[in-house]
Design a protein around this motif. Structure first.
Motif, PDB file in Angstrom:
ATOM      1  N   UNK A   1     -59.719 -45.105 -19.722  1.00  0.00           N
ATOM      2  CA  UNK A   1     -60.924 -45.243 -20.538  1.00  0.00           C
ATOM      3  C   UNK A   1     -62.037 -45.973 -19.802  1.00  0.00           C
ATOM      4  N   UNK A   2     -61.689 -46.796 -18.828  1.00  0.00           N
ATOM      5  CA  UNK A   2     -62.708 -47.509 -18.061  1.00  0.00           C
ATOM      6  C   UNK A   2     -63.177 -46.716 -16.845  1.00  0.00           C
ATOM      7  N   UNK A   3     -62.493 -45.618 -16.545  1.00  0.00           N
ATOM      8  CA  UNK A   3     -62.942 -44.781 -15.443  1.00  0.00           C
ATOM      9  C   UNK A   3     -62.250 -45.018 -14.118  1.00  0.00           C
ATOM     10  N   UNK A   4     -61.169 -45.795 -14.117  1.00  0.00           N
ATOM     11  CA  UNK A   4     -60.453 -46.049 -12.866  1.00  0.00           C
ATOM     12  C   UNK A   4     -59.342 -45.038 -12.606  1.00  0.00           C
ATOM     13  N   UNK A   5     -59.044 -44.222 -13.594  1.00  0.00           N
ATOM     14  CA  UNK A   5     -58.091 -43.137 -13.390  1.00  0.00           C
ATOM     15  C   UNK A   5     -56.649 -43.543 -13.584  1.00  0.00           C
ATOM     16  N   UNK A   6     -56.147 -44.448 -12.757  1.00  0.00           N
ATOM     17  CA  UNK A   6     -54.742 -44.837 -12.802  1.00  0.00           C
ATOM     18  C   UNK A   6     -54.615 -46.348 -12.921  1.00  0.00           C
ATOM     19  N   UNK A   7     -53.440 -46.763 -13.408  1.00  0.00           N
ATOM     20  CA  UNK A   7     -53.174 -48.187 -13.492  1.00  0.00           C
ATOM     21  C   UNK A   7     -53.206 -48.855 -12.129  1.00  0.00           C
ATOM     22  N   UNK A   8     -52.731 -48.158 -11.103  1.00  0.00           N
ATOM     23  CA  UNK A   8     -52.731 -48.726  -9.752  1.00  0.00           C
ATOM     24  C   UNK A   8     -54.160 -48.982  -9.268  1.00  0.00           C
ATOM     25  N   UNK A   9     -55.057 -48.028  -9.550  1.00  0.00           N
ATOM     26  CA  UNK A   9     -56.451 -48.206  -9.152  1.00  0.00           C
ATOM     27  C   UNK A   9     -57.082 -49.372  -9.905  1.00  0.00           C
ATOM     28  N   UNK A  10     -56.775 -49.490 -11.207  1.00  0.00           N
ATOM     29  CA  UNK A  10     -57.308 -50.602 -11.997  1.00  0.00           C
ATOM     30  C   UNK A  10     -56.822 -51.932 -11.441  1.00  0.00           C
ATOM     31  N   UNK A  11     -55.534 -52.021 -11.128  1.00  0.00           N
ATOM     32  CA  UNK A  11     -55.003 -53.276 -10.593  1.00  0.00           C
ATOM     33  C   UNK A  11     -55.692 -53.661  -9.291  1.00  0.00           C
ATOM     34  N   UNK A  12     -55.922 -52.674  -8.450  1.00  0.00           N
ATOM     35  CA  UNK A  12     -56.571 -52.958  -7.172  1.00  0.00           C
ATOM     36  C   UNK A  12     -57.992 -53.483  -7.388  1.00  0.00           C
ATOM     37  N   UNK A  13     -58.766 -52.794  -8.222  1.00  0.00           N
ATOM     38  CA  UNK A  13     -60.137 -53.225  -8.465  1.00  0.00           C
ATOM     39  C   UNK A  13     -60.187 -54.551  -9.228  1.00  0.00           C
ATOM     40  N   UNK A  14     -59.227 -54.756 -10.134  1.00  0.00           N
ATOM     41  CA  UNK A  14     -59.195 -55.989 -10.901  1.00  0.00           C
ATOM     42  C   UNK A  14     -58.885 -57.175  -9.998  1.00  0.00           C
ATOM     43  N   UNK A  15     -57.967 -56.977  -9.068  1.00  0.00           N
ATOM     44  CA  UNK A  15     -57.633 -58.059  -8.141  1.00  0.00           C
ATOM     45  C   UNK A  15     -58.836 -58.448  -7.289  1.00  0.00           C
TER      46      UNK A  15
ATOM     47  N   UNK B   1     -62.131 -57.741  -8.030  1.00  0.00           N
ATOM     48  CA  UNK B   1     -63.308 -58.137  -8.786  1.00  0.00           C
ATOM     49  C   UNK B   1     -63.131 -59.311  -9.710  1.00  0.00           C
ATOM     50  N   UNK B   2     -61.890 -59.531 -10.199  1.00  0.00           N
ATOM     51  CA  UNK B   2     -61.638 -60.592 -11.166  1.00  0.00           C
ATOM     52  C   UNK B   2     -60.705 -61.659 -10.598  1.00  0.00           C
ATOM     53  N   UNK B   3     -59.835 -61.260  -9.706  1.00  0.00           N
ATOM     54  CA  UNK B   3     -58.968 -62.232  -9.048  1.00  0.00           C
ATOM     55  C   UNK B   3     -57.592 -62.380  -9.649  1.00  0.00           C
ATOM     56  N   UNK B   4     -57.294 -61.640 -10.733  1.00  0.00           N
ATOM     57  CA  UNK B   4     -55.969 -61.686 -11.348  1.00  0.00           C
ATOM     58  C   UNK B   4     -55.563 -60.266 -11.722  1.00  0.00           C
ATOM     59  N   UNK B   5     -54.296 -60.099 -12.095  1.00  0.00           N
ATOM     60  CA  UNK B   5     -53.812 -58.797 -12.542  1.00  0.00           C
ATOM     61  C   UNK B   5     -54.268 -58.548 -13.980  1.00  0.00           C
ATOM     62  N   UNK B   6     -54.383 -57.275 -14.393  1.00  0.00           N
ATOM     63  CA  UNK B   6     -54.809 -56.980 -15.764  1.00  0.00           C
ATOM     64  C   UNK B   6     -53.938 -57.639 -16.823  1.00  0.00           C
ATOM     65  N   UNK B   7     -52.618 -57.625 -16.633  1.00  0.00           N
ATOM     66  CA  UNK B   7     -51.724 -58.229 -17.613  1.00  0.00           C
ATOM     67  C   UNK B   7     -51.924 -59.726 -17.729  1.00  0.00           C
TER      68      UNK B   7
END
Length: 352
Positions: free
Chosen positions: A319-333, A335-341
């Motif tokens: 829904x955010x446009x990152x496609x996969x959970x792996x891609x979200x985790x990479x960008x989150x790490x 851009x935000x510095x922590x894992x999504x969970x």
């Protein structure tokens, strides 16, 4: 349900979680429900707008059940009347003891004295009080105070662009970035001119308590909850040439279609521009490349979904446009510095 790897990252998590948890057991007798103590350290020549905006923004932050999330006190090196740069003084009831007792200290500008400061040139008592705080922030040329206290040595910082060259000469151990609204170094934050102090306060609220609380404060104050470009938005920009179209339609289109694949060429086509012209104009207007801006907006959306829904990481990613959970985790790490969970657990009271 959060992934095991995400949940594991909650253990030892600092930064956002550390401040959000704040006073769970700080040795000072405060309960988890106690407001986060904030001291605003003012000096003669203080800018009233900068003092007021801290009280207005942090002072109106509320939990879901209506509890104040911050307790803001105005302090001075010596309690009493303090001159402002306007035609009225303000009264600071508290002194440096309240600064030392605060978890966050914010230093507004005083153009009367800031630019004359040099390394080690700050009053020793003020320096000790500032260095004892868990988190310190400055607005405008208040950064000179933090630098004089040695808090910016080896760090990146910003200040008002008109004072950036003087700051760089006075404090060569600090890397000055005069083109951004604010710089977050974890326990030390600096912001540019007066209005950037609003962005800094909203950023701290968002990091401490989530996007929903920051958005509520912004609505109450009638300011944007997150100015486009965030930390990377440039303060100094060349003026747009008369008659040239902006890239606003492309940004609006992107925000409506974050979940869809969006290419640079497709965004340029929305504005009927070549990719080269669109990219140049976009950077002039936002301070970012189109793809940098798009990634930030997608991260904003992912954070909102993690805070407000029970969606799986994969669904949030889609829904955010990152496609996969792996891609979200990479960008989150990055851009935000922590894992999504771990991020979600922070804003769910530790519940992944």
């Amino acid at each position: 349900m959060a992934d095991v790897a995400d949940v594991a990252d909650v253990v030892g998590m600092t930064g956002v979680a550390g401040v959000a948890a704040g006073s769970a057991d700080d040795g000072g007798g405060r309960s988890p429900a106690s407001p986060h103590p904030v001291a605003v350290l003012i000096r003669d020549g203080v800018l009233p707008m900068e003092l007021g905006l801290v009280h207005q923004l942090l002072g109106t932050a509320r939990s879901a059940d209506g509890r104040p999330l911050y307790s803001v006190r105005t302090c001075a090196p010596r309690p009493g009347m303090v001159r402002t740069d306007a035609d009225f003084p303000v009264y600071a009831e508290h002194g440096l003891d309240a600064v030392a007792a605060a978890d966050t200290v914010i230093v507004p500008a005083s153009h009367e004295s800031d630019e004359a400061l040099a390394p080690g040139g700050l009053d020793a008592e003020v320096t000790r009080a500032l260095r004892s705080a868990a988190r310190v922030a400055s607005i405008c040329t208040g950064s000179f105070v933090l630098a004089a206290a040695g808090l910016l040595d080896g760090r990146r910082a910003t200040t008002h662009w008109m004072s950036a060259d003087r700051f760089a000469r006075a404090f060569p151990l600090t890397t000055v970035d005069a083109d951004v609204l604010y710089v977050d170094e974890g326990d030390v934050l600096t912001s540019a001119g007066e209005a950037a102090g609003i962005d800094l306060c909203l950023h701290m609220i968002r990091e401490d308590h989530g996007a929903a609380v920051a958005a509520d404060v912004a609505r109450r104050t009638v300011v944007p909850p997150h100015r486009e470009g965030g930390q990377a938005q440039y303060i100094r920009r060349p003026l747009a040439e008369p008659g040239l179209a902006s890239t606003g339609r492309a940004r609006a289109h992107a925000l409506k279609h974050l979940a869809d694949p969006l290419t640079l060429a497709a965004l340029a086509e929305v504005e009927s521009m070549s990719v080269r012209t669109f990219s140049r104009r976009f950077r002039e207007e936002t301070g970012l490349t189109p793809m940098q801006w798009l990634t930030q907006r997608r991260l904003d959306r992912a954070r909102q979904l993690l805070e407000e829904t029970d969606h799986t990481v994969d669904r949030v990613a889609a829904e955010a446009g990152f496609g996969t959970g792996a891609s979200l985790r990479q960008h989150f790490a990055l851009g935000v510095g922590v894992a999504p969970g771990a991020y979600r657990a922070t804003f769910r009271g530790g519940r992944p």
